[in-house]
Design an enzyme around this catalytic site. Structure first.
Site, PDB file in Angstrom:
ATOM      1  N   LYS A 247       0.817  -1.202   0.000  1.00  0.00           N
ATOM      2  CA  LYS A 247       0.000   0.000   0.000  1.00  0.00           C
ATOM      3  C   LYS A 247       0.858   1.264   0.000  1.00  0.00           C
ATOM      4  CE  LYS A 247      -3.390  -2.789   2.438  1.00  0.00           C
ATOM      5  NZ  LYS A 247      -2.590  -4.025   2.388  1.00  0.00           N
ATOM      6  N   HIS A 467      -5.703  -2.772  11.997  1.00  0.00           N
ATOM      7  CA  HIS A 467      -5.181  -3.327  10.753  1.00  0.00           C
ATOM      8  C   HIS A 467      -3.765  -2.803  10.537  1.00  0.00           C
ATOM      9  CE1 HIS A 467      -5.048  -4.019   6.268  1.00  0.00           C
ATOM     10  NE2 HIS A 467      -5.510  -5.160   6.700  1.00  0.00           N
ATOM     11  N   LYS A 469       0.234  -2.309  11.444  1.00  0.00           N
ATOM     12  CA  LYS A 469       1.288  -3.207  11.922  1.00  0.00           C
ATOM     13  C   LYS A 469       2.455  -2.350  12.378  1.00  0.00           C
ATOM     14  CE  LYS A 469      -1.049  -5.593   8.609  1.00  0.00           C
ATOM     15  NZ  LYS A 469      -2.131  -4.980   7.824  1.00  0.00           N
TER      16      LYS A 469
END
Length: 581
Positions: A247, A467, A469
């Site tokens: 992403k 979501h 990390k």
């Protein structure tokens, strides 16, 4: 039960988020944490096409019943090349739950009107419009020292969103006059994505970098037909992985160029009631005409590392982007790029990617601190791969050596418990983006002693499941950071790489991307941990860790969230139970 993965499937399968119910759920092939298929006798490895069957099975969780009697269909556990891959991994589609029938369900369903929003697995309030004051109107509340931001979350007090960013703000004129953008991501909802651009930029050229193939690629292209300004770049893959890009946004402005490295998919569900994170670069100006391609480098070598990462995609469509980046001055960058690209690497190339890249940077750019052996290593993630039958197979061996470079320390792993998920803003459907399977969990019960729950009162996000990390090293009193990393890489060998051939070779299975914060790049010895993250202040010098420190170990009654077993003893915040089929 696989609401999150199936949402990706539904969107990718041109349903644009519509939710359907099937009485006969079909099983889709297993996928590992880093989005490639695991070979299974009953279905061939189909790359991203594994998701195509999933959308017809998608449904909301089962409403609470006083005496539920769920049945669970188990998928066959398989192994591949000694990696013990499973369906436990990131953004993985799998069978959906059957809806328990009620008497009211026998009545004929009313035909939906075209303008009616589809049912949401995230609760009845999920599709409520954002309040008028939800978005920032200026940059005064932004803390641009670290350029690390959380996403805005609906359903929490306003102060916890002041200084956080929504995608509409990222793409808004606040940050520049947008001319063109490149979107790297795993999951796209193209109509929704287009709506996030402000009207004045909505027809500007967009390149979507993806790893889709065959039917799923055709569906993605079909989804983009109403938008002639959208073009595609399909990345290549090697034999050991199905190619899915991570992403990132490349934003080209009249005023310059900007990079965003983030943890969110380009779908509605990722931007409203989950905890996500991103790094936003400064605005990079153009270099003077005639400047060499090596000009505009930062002390962290970010420019050359970004170019090398983009070149690793081996995509001709990115050649123009690479040339453009060379024409810009990235010297103000203070973070280090940590990427993973699929392949087997030997010699000096072993330290280019994955955890060996992190090890190299930590050894070169961090200095010993007092009582370093007592500093904690924290890892926080949304998916867990197979660690092996005991901790010495990978976690407490090569990966621990990387994370504890220049000193020894205990490990704490932050991963939501069942109770965290049940009481979250989304309820049980939040567990669809936490794909830890029972098959993997049963093989590594030793791992669970490291688990700590998700608690984020400091950012107002205790009920917004992560979501994001992150990995970090924190002082014994939890007030200082030796380093901090935000990344797409979950806790898996596929993401971080694993040594082979007597440690002379490393194999990496997936594309990953993140940024590493080291105090030396900020002329500091350590980062102070920010105690008051929100509302954000431009004068703050503390680092905005997204969850509470110290982390809280699971209680004796708590268990890690496992997404493919039923939870029927208590309803979630929306009155649902979780019954996988």
């Amino acid at each position: 039960f696989t609401v999150y993965g199936l949402l990706c499937a539904t969107i990718k399968d041109s349903q644009h988020g519509k939710w359907t119910i099937s009485d006969k759920p079909k099983l889709s092939p297993k996928r590992n944490e880093d989005n490639h298929s695991v070979k299974e006798p009953s279905a061939p490895a189909m790359g991203s096409e594994a998701r195509k069957a999933a959308h017809v099975n998608q449904t909301i969780p089962v409403k609470y019943e006083s005496n539920p009697s769920p049945s669970v269909k188990r998928k066959r556990e398989t192994e591949e090349a000694g990696w013990n891959l499973s369906s436990s991994d990131d953004e993985t589609p799998a069978p959906a739950p059957k809806k328990e029938p009620k008497k009211s369900d026998v009545n004929p369903k009313k035909k939906k009107t075209e303008d009616k929003r589809p049912p949401s697995p995230h609760g009845t309030s999920y599709y409520k419009e954002e309040p008028a004051d939800f978005f920032e109107t200026n940059l005064l509340s932004m803390n641009d020292m670290y350029r690390f931001y959380l996403n805005k979350v609906t359903g929490i007090p306003k102060k916890f969103n002041t200084g956080a960013l929504h995608i509409k703000e990222i793409l808004s004129p606040m940050f520049g006059t947008l001319k063109e953008s490149v979107q790297f991501n795993y999951c796209f909802d193209i109509p929704w994505m287009v709506e996030q651009y402000p009207p004045e930029f909505r027809d500007k050229p967009v390149i979507l970098v993806h790893g889709e193939k065959r039917e799923s690629k055709a569906r993605l292209i079909q989804q983009a037909k109403p938008y002639p300004h959208i073009r595609f770049c399909q990345i290549s893959c090697v034999k050991i992985v199905v190619a899915f890009c991570r992403k990132m946004m490349l934003l080209w402005y009249e005023e310059g160029f900007r990079v965003i490295i983030l943890t969110s998919n380009l779908i509605r569900a990722d931007w409203y009631q989950k905890t996500q994170g991103m790094w936003m670069s400064p605005l990079y100006p153009r270099l003077p005409e005639g400047s060499p391609g090596t000009a505009g480098e930062s002390p962290t070598n970010f420019k050359s590392d970004l170019l090398e990462y983009l070149e690793a995609y081996r995509a001709p469509e990115l050649a123009e982007c690479i040339d453009r980046i060379k024409q810009h001055d990235l010297s103000e960058t203070r973070v280090y790029l940590i990427g993973s690209t699929p392949g087997r690497y030997q010699g000096p190339a072993m330290e280019k990617w994955g955890h060996l890249r992190l090890r190299k940077l930590l050894s070169e750019h961090t200095k010993p601190v007092q009582n370093e052996e007592r500093w904690h290593v924290l890892g926080q993630f949304s998916s867990i791969g197979s660690m092996g039958l005991d901790k010495t197979k990978w976690l407490a061996a090569e990966f621990q050596r990387t994370l504890t470079t220049l000193g020894k320390a205990g490990k704490s792993l932050v991963y939501p418990s069942v109770e965290n998920v049940r009481t979250s803003l989304e309820g049980y459907p939040a567990g669809g983006s936490l794909p830890y399977s029972i098959q993997t969990a049963q093989k590594q019960l030793w791992l669970h002693s490291y688990f700590h729950g998700w608690h984020a009162d400091v950012t107002g996000r205790s009920n917004a499941m992560p979501h994001i990390k992150t990995y970090m090293r924190v002082s014994p009193d939890f007030t200082q950071l030796a380093w901090f990393l935000v990344t797409s890489a979950n806790l898996s060998k596929a993401a971080w790489g694993a040594l082979e051939k007597n440690n002379t070779q490393v194999m990496v299975r997936s594309y990953e991307l993140g940024v590493l914060y080291l105090p030396s790049a900020f002329n500091m010895s350590t980062f102070p941990v920010e105690k008051n993250v929100f509302p954000a202040s431009s004068s703050s010098k503390g680092f905005p860790v997204p969850f509470d420190l110290p982390p809280q170990h699971y209680s004796s009654k708590e268990q890690p969230w496992i997404w493919n077993i039923p939870y029927t003893q208590a309803p979630d915040t929306h009155g649902n139970v979780w019954v996988p089929s």
